[in-house]
Design an enzyme around this catalytic site. Structure first.
Site, PDB file in Angstrom:
ATOM      1  N   ASN A 157      34.244  44.075  38.265  1.00 36.72           N
ATOM      2  CA  ASN A 157      33.609  45.704  37.456  1.00 36.72           C
ATOM      3  C   ASN A 157      33.889  45.640  36.009  1.00 36.72           C
ATOM      4  OD1 ASN A 157      36.737  45.583  37.600  1.00 36.72           O
ATOM      5  ND2 ASN A 157      36.800  47.601  37.980  1.00 36.72           N
ATOM      6  N   GLU A 254      46.956  43.151  38.985  1.00 34.08           N
ATOM      7  CA  GLU A 254      46.600  44.351  38.690  1.00 34.08           C
ATOM      8  C   GLU A 254      45.506  44.597  39.844  1.00 34.08           C
ATOM      9  OE1 GLU A 254      47.060  46.690  36.659  1.00 34.08           O
ATOM     10  OE2 GLU A 254      48.065  45.591  35.125  1.00 34.08           O
ATOM     11  N   CYS A 288      39.269  50.595  39.291  1.00 34.83           N
ATOM     12  CA  CYS A 288      40.497  50.512  40.088  1.00 34.83           C
ATOM     13  C   CYS A 288      41.550  51.912  39.860  1.00 34.83           C
ATOM     14  CB  CYS A 288      41.262  49.334  39.517  1.00 34.83           C
ATOM     15  SG  CYS A 288      41.636  49.412  37.873  1.00 34.83           S
ATOM     16  N   GLU A 462      49.599  45.255  31.861  1.00 30.74           N
ATOM     17  CA  GLU A 462      48.591  44.642  30.938  1.00 30.74           C
ATOM     18  C   GLU A 462      48.657  45.649  29.594  1.00 30.74           C
ATOM     19  OE1 GLU A 462      45.126  43.893  33.112  1.00 30.74           O
ATOM     20  OE2 GLU A 462      45.831  41.862  32.975  1.00 30.74           O
TER      21      GLU A 462
HETATM   22  P1  NDP Z   1      38.845  40.641  45.175  1.00 26.52           P
HETATM   23  O1  NDP Z   1      40.184  40.943  45.221  1.00 26.52           O
HETATM   24  O2  NDP Z   1      37.700  40.360  46.117  1.00 26.52           O
HETATM   25  O3  NDP Z   1      38.603  39.445  43.997  1.00 26.52           O
HETATM   26  C1  NDP Z   1      39.180  39.449  42.759  1.00 26.52           C
HETATM   27  C2  NDP Z   1      39.173  37.864  42.284  1.00 26.52           C
HETATM   28  O4  NDP Z   1      40.107  37.067  43.040  1.00 26.52           O
HETATM   29  C3  NDP Z   1      37.870  37.278  42.355  1.00 26.52           C
HETATM   30  O5  NDP Z   1      37.838  36.581  41.146  1.00 26.52           O
HETATM   31  C4  NDP Z   1      37.833  36.456  43.655  1.00 26.52           C
HETATM   32  O6  NDP Z   1      36.972  35.434  43.839  1.00 26.52           O
HETATM   33  C5  NDP Z   1      39.390  36.083  43.821  1.00 26.52           C
HETATM   34  N1  NDP Z   1      39.828  35.669  44.986  1.00 26.52           N
HETATM   35  C6  NDP Z   1      39.324  35.898  45.953  1.00 26.52           C
HETATM   36  N2  NDP Z   1      40.316  35.445  46.994  1.00 26.52           N
HETATM   37  C7  NDP Z   1      41.108  34.529  46.461  1.00 26.52           C
HETATM   38  C8  NDP Z   1      42.223  33.623  46.744  1.00 26.52           C
HETATM   39  N3  NDP Z   1      42.557  33.393  47.929  1.00 26.52           N
HETATM   40  N4  NDP Z   1      42.903  32.954  45.724  1.00 26.52           N
HETATM   41  C9  NDP Z   1      42.636  33.441  44.350  1.00 26.52           C
HETATM   42  N5  NDP Z   1      41.784  34.013  44.013  1.00 26.52           N
HETATM   43  C10 NDP Z   1      40.780  34.711  45.109  1.00 26.52           C
HETATM   44  O7  NDP Z   1      38.234  41.968  44.222  1.00 26.52           O
HETATM   45  P2  NDP Z   1      36.816  42.572  43.589  1.00 26.52           P
HETATM   46  O8  NDP Z   1      36.360  41.270  42.842  1.00 26.52           O
HETATM   47  O9  NDP Z   1      36.228  42.725  44.958  1.00 26.52           O
HETATM   48  O10 NDP Z   1      37.346  43.592  42.699  1.00 26.52           O
HETATM   49  C11 NDP Z   1      37.531  44.901  43.461  1.00 26.52           C
HETATM   50  C12 NDP Z   1      39.084  45.170  43.496  1.00 26.52           C
HETATM   51  O11 NDP Z   1      39.681  44.764  42.363  1.00 26.52           O
HETATM   52  C13 NDP Z   1      39.385  46.528  43.813  1.00 26.52           C
HETATM   53  O12 NDP Z   1      40.381  46.455  45.015  1.00 26.52           O
HETATM   54  C14 NDP Z   1      39.851  46.954  42.574  1.00 26.52           C
HETATM   55  O13 NDP Z   1      40.726  48.406  42.772  1.00 26.52           O
HETATM   56  C15 NDP Z   1      40.783  46.035  41.971  1.00 26.52           C
HETATM   57  N6  NDP Z   1      40.800  46.001  40.456  1.00 26.52           N
HETATM   58  C16 NDP Z   1      41.911  46.495  39.951  1.00 26.52           C
HETATM   59  C17 NDP Z   1      42.123  46.857  38.606  1.00 26.52           C
HETATM   60  C18 NDP Z   1      43.391  46.822  37.779  1.00 26.52           C
HETATM   61  O14 NDP Z   1      43.487  46.649  36.734  1.00 26.52           O
HETATM   62  N7  NDP Z   1      44.350  47.242  38.822  1.00 26.52           N
HETATM   63  C19 NDP Z   1      40.960  46.747  37.692  1.00 26.52           C
HETATM   64  C20 NDP Z   1      39.578  46.442  38.583  1.00 26.52           C
HETATM   65  C21 NDP Z   1      39.490  46.208  39.680  1.00 26.52           C
HETATM   66  P3  NDP Z   1      35.531  35.962  44.584  1.00 26.52           P
HETATM   67  O15 NDP Z   1      35.212  37.035  43.870  1.00 26.52           O
HETATM   68  O16 NDP Z   1      34.751  34.768  44.266  1.00 26.52           O
HETATM   69  O17 NDP Z   1      35.906  35.965  45.916  1.00 26.52           O
END
Ligand code: NDP
Length: 488
Positions: A157, A254, A288, A462
């Site tokens: 995002n 996060e 998020c 952060e």
């Molecule tokens: P995901 O949890 O699907 O993915 C986050 C990242 O982790 C991606 O780069 C993903 O790769 C990677 N990933 C997935 N599986 C693994 C693993 N087993 N080991 C290591 N890395 C892995 O989140 P989204 O990208 O769909 O983002 C949306 C989510 O992020 C929402 O839940 C949102 O709330 C949260 N978010 C939290 C924020 C905060 O600051 N608290 C801010 C922004 C978003 P890949 O995409 O290639 O699968």
């Protein structure tokens, strides 16, 4: 990597050792422009050889970087911030192509937020110190040391902001970083890596490797990585946290949320409606910390809903590259399907749609900003993170009830209160289980302020001085000045 018609296009899939590199053996990942569904670039997933090279080069850069003074490190970060600001338009256009977010947002919220972080932590770098503890002769000093090579794993995002929010404190403290963006938005972070080199960072200090979760998992489990900072969902956070535990790595998590906004009868209605709009429809709801459960006290409820619906009709939905657009597509077809699925569940469970609810008939992944009323705490749409433009209004009668219902969730990222009664505002905030709270405001996250969640929403913080604690460790040194008195 192939790419067409992008002003600030990155030159290859990965940025490792100070240069763009390609590895044709990696699986192809198409980059889709969410406003049209067109493929605008293809990057390749990092093979184990690329990940290995990134970790090796990061380790050697880290040793050199940690040997520089804080002032020298800070100068590089501040120079990177200046370059980002000078190129804000190009970087913002790239962010819009990567994410589909309107240019009216990306021009003010993405590269500029990244620059703020680099500037802020650049300024802090020269001020980082340990402590001296006098013991009446002997003394102790504690040195603040970097952790080593850190892994950053990002969500889709806010790709630029997430990379900078992680890299800036990490580098300020003398660490190096290998960053894996979400495969959905792989482009922007490459430009940040390039800019850091232009600003004088040693090659290898900040590397970008593309890939799916398996590449993130490779970083999280590698013994050369001292810390993992993830922005992502709770299920991914659980996997990455447990992988990191294998080597007792430091973590920052996060994660997701289902945050409440409490609107009391005495609130300024326009401010409260504005907060609810910012907390649900900015970035098409893909934030998020969004306040997706809007609890409204019964005396204000109907007027609040009426104004919310009226003002939501003012969203300008259209081409994200047109600066008049204020509401763009979701990031992907998969995300759109997921969010529309929640809309169907909300309807089926008896909530009432008073605005939106439909996919928009045009190319790309657009849906209408959607408002549900009559939502109860048990409904799926009030319990699960939707991560799209779906706002639920829940009515309440009194303060204690509102606090109890707001806290009845596994998440604890953010919370907001709208009231003119400041005593009540502080009393309520003190009881809310959330890491990042707002009074008569919502979703403002300046770099000076610590940001993060409690409960399932995360670990660590952060931004702010707090981030320094998460990218450094103390080495305690006891200095004896007298004879050593041993028992035998
Ligand atoms: P995901 O949890 O699907 O993915 C986050 C990242 O982790 C991606 O780069 C993903 O790769 C990677 N990933 C997935 N599986 C693994 C693993 N087993 N080991 C290591 N890395 C892995 O989140 P989204 O990208 O769909 O983002 C949306 C989510 O992020 C929402 O839940 C949102 O709330 C949260 N978010 C939290 C924020 C905060 O600051 N608290 C801010 C922004 C978003 P890949 O995409 O290639 O699968």
């Amino acid at each position: 990597m192939t790419i067409a018609n992008i002003a600030a296009k990155p030159e290859a899939s990965h940025f490792v050792g100070g240069a763009y590199i390609e590895d044709e053996a990696g699986a192809a990942i198409d980059v889709i422009y969410p406003a049209t569904g067109e493929t605008i670039a293809t990057v390749r997933s990092a093979t184990p050889a690329i990940v290995d090279r990134a970790l090796e080069t990061a380790a050697s850069a880290q040793a050199e970087w940690a040997g520089r003074t804080g002032a020298e490190r800070g100068r590089v970060l501040r120079r990177a911030a200046d370059i980002i600001r000078a190129r804000n338009r190009d970087l913002s256009e790239l962010e819009t192509l990567d994410t589909g977010k309107p240019l009216s947002e990306t021009l003010v919220a993405d590269a500029s937020s990244g620059a703020d972080a680099l500037e802020y932590f650049g300024n802090l770098a020269a001020t980082l110190t340990g402590e001296h503890i006098a013991l009446g002769g002997d003394f102790v000093y504690a040195v603040r040391e970097p952790l080593g090579v850190c892994a950053g794993i990002g969500a889709w995002n806010y790709p630029t902001q997430i990379a900078c929010w992680k890299a800036a404190p990490a580098l300020a403290c003398g660490n190096a970083m290998v960053f894996k963006p979400s495969e959905v938005t792989p482009l922007c972070t490459l430009k940040i890596a390039q800019i850091l080199i232009e600003a004088g960072a040693p090659p290898g200090l900040f590397n970008v490797v593309q890939g799916y979760g398996d590449v993130g998992a490779a970083l999280a489990t590698d013994p050369r990585v001292a810390k993992v900072s993830l922005t992502g969902s709770v299920p991914t956070g659980q996997k990455v946290y447990s992988a990191a535990a294998g080597h007792m790595k430091h973590v920052t998590m996060e994660l997701g949320g289902k945050s409440p906004i409490l609107v009391f009868d005495d609130a300024d209605i326009e401010d409260a409606v504005g907060g609810a709009i910012l907390g649900n429809f900015y970035s098409s709801g893909q934030i998020c910390s969004n306040g997706t459960r809007v609890f409204v006290q019964r005396g204000l409820h109907d007027r609040f809903v009426e104004r919310l619906v009226e003002r939501t009709r003012g969203a300008v939905i259209g081409d994200p590259l047109d600066e008049a657009t204020s509401f763009g597509p979701l990031v992907s077809e998969a995300q759109l399907d997921k969010v529309l699925g929640y809309v169907d569940i909300g309807r089926a469970e008896g909530a009432e749609i008073v605005a939106g609810g439909n996919r928009i008939d045009r190319p790309g992944f657009y849906m209408e900003p959607t408002i549900f009323t009559g939502v109860t705490d048990e409904m799926t749409i009030a319990r699960e993170e939707i991560f799209g433009p779906v706002l639920s209004v829940l009515a309440f009668d009194d303060e204690d009830e509102a606090v109890a219902r707001a806290n009845a969730t596994e998440f604890g990222l953010a919370a907001g209160v709208f009231t003119r009664d400041l005593a009540r505002a502080h009393r309520v905030i003190a009881q809310l289980q959330a890491g990042t709270c707002f009074i008569n405001a919502y979703n403002l996250t300046p770099v000076e302020a610590p940001f993060g969640g409690v409960k399932q929403s995360g670990v660590g913080r952060e931004n702010g001085h707090a981030a320094i604690e998460h990218y450094s460790q103390l080495k305690t040194v006891y200095v004896g000045l007298g004879p050593v008195e041993a028992p035998f």
